[in-house]
Design a protein around this motif. Sequence first.
Motif, PDB file in Angstrom:
ATOM      1  N   GLY A 100      -0.620 -11.844  12.344  1.00 21.97           N
ATOM      2  CA  GLY A 100      -1.037 -10.707  11.954  1.00 21.97           C
ATOM      3  C   GLY A 100       0.050  -9.504  12.073  1.00 21.97           C
ATOM      4  O   GLY A 100      -0.098  -8.500  11.262  1.00 21.97           O
ATOM      5  N   ASN A 136       1.662  -3.545   6.059  1.00 19.06           N
ATOM      6  CA  ASN A 136       2.380  -4.829   6.085  1.00 19.06           C
ATOM      7  C   ASN A 136       3.838  -5.007   5.880  1.00 19.06           C
ATOM      8  O   ASN A 136       4.110  -6.076   5.203  1.00 19.06           O
ATOM      9  CB  ASN A 136       1.420  -6.114   5.644  1.00 19.06           C
ATOM     10  N   ASN A 261       0.489  -1.143  10.008  1.00 19.55           N
ATOM     11  CA  ASN A 261       1.306  -2.572  10.386  1.00 19.55           C
ATOM     12  C   ASN A 261       2.643  -2.427   9.688  1.00 19.55           C
ATOM     13  O   ASN A 261       3.164  -3.398   8.883  1.00 19.55           O
ATOM     14  CB  ASN A 261       0.433  -3.708   9.824  1.00 19.55           C
TER      15      ASN A 261
END
Length: 385
Positions: A100, A136, A261
Amino acid sequence: MIFRSNALGVATLGFVALLSIPAQAADVHVSAYGAAADDGQCDMTAIADAIAAATAGPPSVVRFDAGVYNLTDPVTGSTPLVHISEVYSLTVIGAVDPTGEPATVLERNIAIAQTNEMALGDVVVIEDSANITLQNLIVDNNPQFATAGVCVTVDEPNDVVEVDVFDGLPHFDGMQPYSSNAWDLATGDLIGGVEHLTIFLAPFPETWQHVPGGVGRRYRMSNMGFATKLNVGDGVSWHFSVTSFGHQLTAESVDGLTLENIRFPNAPVALASMLDVNNLTCRRVVLEPNGNQLAVGPRDGMFLNLGRGDYIFEDCYFKGVRWDPISLFNRFVFVEQITGARTAEVYWHSSAQTALDDVETTFWFAGGPATGTIHSLEWGSMATR
């Protein structure tokens, strides 16, 4: 917001689970415009084209594969490498690894000047926009604008120390000791009770001089007081001086910004600078050095200037920043005298002349807050109506 920090420059904030936006057929992928991960080619133009295509209509989503996307444009100064301007709904999504963690790297590639002085553009700039999400992503530099090593010689009577730079980190003869610190290599923390090695800005009276030894990575510092603060075996970090530009992320006049993230391993100045951002959400944002580096950057982690709305930090981790993990700056004005039924002269502390016409302002009086609009502004004073 739950916020804890200590003298080691570590901050942790809450916890939240992450949700990834599922891919849609209409999402724009940077590969459609020529950007390819890990090919060593500059991807700036392709990324700009993908952003333009995504913002021309719904769903305004730009996606990246895993790997490194190079930002190697030779233009320096204030030129952004990835620019999001006047965009009113955009989500930029990188890939994740099996655990992740973010697996898409936006990597600035600019040669480190031997003079120590570099004029850099910010990596990602978001301005005059609304509802922007970055997810991300790792925003990094290669080479990084810092280095570190282990102290191998201390000659206190002559005020001389020698350091072997760690394998894989950048180094060159004549490096300035910009924002230098001493570290406990066993824990990765700053050495308690040891004052910073340097905190003042360049130019410096002395620089790191290359000397034989250390497999070509040994450097000597003289006449800077380091010998009274270091012992053999201590870690040492320092940075390469830059101008006031060079942030990894800058956001200005943005209504709704979410970072989710995101990792920042290195920065030449502060990692992020936010000016006039309304409603900021940071989820699982990590500021932490990687590899052999000991520090992330020579300044604060995040500058938050003139923030508005809700600022939410959840499951964030900040380590290795030189000063404060988060610095919040808001300006206040003080009423000098009442000049009319609906006007007042006030003192506004500012380091520069700034245009603030037709800006709504709240004043706090004994009876409570009152809101007015700035009618005119002069250096050192302004009148409101």
